[in-house]
Scaffold this motif. Sequence first.
Motif, short mmCIF file in Angstrom:
data_model
loop_
_atom_site.label_atom_id
_atom_site.label_comp_id
_atom_site.label_asym_id
_atom_site.label_seq_id
_atom_site.Cartn_x
_atom_site.Cartn_y
_atom_site.Cartn_z
N ARG A 44 -0.71 -30.37 -4.27
CA ARG A 44 0.30 -31.08 -3.48
C ARG A 44 1.72 -30.53 -3.67
O ARG A 44 2.64 -30.95 -2.98
N VAL A 45 1.90 -29.66 -4.64
CA VAL A 45 3.26 -29.25 -4.98
C VAL A 45 3.44 -27.73 -4.85
O VAL A 45 3.81 -27.05 -5.80
N MET A 50 7.30 -26.54 -0.23
CA MET A 50 8.32 -27.54 -0.55
C MET A 50 9.73 -27.07 -0.25
O MET A 50 10.60 -27.85 0.13
N HIS A 102 6.28 -32.43 -11.93
CA HIS A 102 6.04 -33.39 -10.84
C HIS A 102 5.36 -34.66 -11.32
O HIS A 102 4.70 -34.68 -12.36
N CYS A 105 0.99 -35.82 -12.44
CA CYS A 105 0.42 -34.56 -12.92
C CYS A 105 -0.89 -34.84 -13.67
O CYS A 105 -0.88 -35.54 -14.69
N TYR A 187 9.93 -33.36 -9.65
CA TYR A 187 9.71 -33.83 -8.29
C TYR A 187 8.90 -35.12 -8.32
O TYR A 187 7.75 -35.11 -8.75
N LEU A 189 6.92 -37.19 -6.33
CA LEU A 189 6.27 -37.10 -5.01
C LEU A 189 5.96 -38.47 -4.43
O LEU A 189 5.58 -38.58 -3.26
#
Length: 209
Positions: A44-45, A50, A102, A105, A187, A189
């Motif tokens: 997702r990162v 991003m 993030h 995690c 981050y 999210l």
Amino acid sequence: MNIALYRLIAGFKRFREKYSLSNERLATSGQTPKTLLIGCSDSRVDPAIMTGASPGELFVVRNVANLIPPCEPSAVGFHGTSSALEFAVVNLKVENIIILGHRQCGGIRALMNGITTDPNSFIGQWMKIAAEVPAKVISENPHLDKEHHYRIAEMEALKISYKNLQTFPFIKAAVENRHMNVIAVYYDLEQGLLWELDSLTQQFKQIEI
Ligand SMILES: [Zn+2]
């Protein structure tokens, strides 16, 4: 071909159409990225997605939990992350290093739940870089629940990676001699927010976007 692979091939087709000119230029003149980014393997990162970075803009290392190991002798073991740091700083002479942590995690969650202690597990061995985090987070925040512990642990692990960066002589030299920037960013999210580590206070401050 299954649907997941088909989607990737179709995506590559769009990419090739969009970047055919810059690809040509990059292929003939090599890469000169200004920034090295160390991020997590979490799907997702993705740093380029991003940040909207174009091909040639970011030199990226991704590993489990975006960890940076301390500098160790190169003769023993295989040092994927350390060798990428060395190449980016010594050869490419990047101007910035970003460590991108993030929320949610999985590596940090496993560390906090003690399931990385299997001596035969590669992840278990890797997560030892942040071995001190669980006890620290729980003892300093006994009143908080698990989700808050994970969040704090994700930030604590970033601090360790930031500190470990300074153990590489070539990074120390680049900071001192050519003012290379080193920053750690978190981050979130869930909320879509970015936080930056203040290296002096060791606190995270929200980045105004
Ligand atoms: Zn992660």
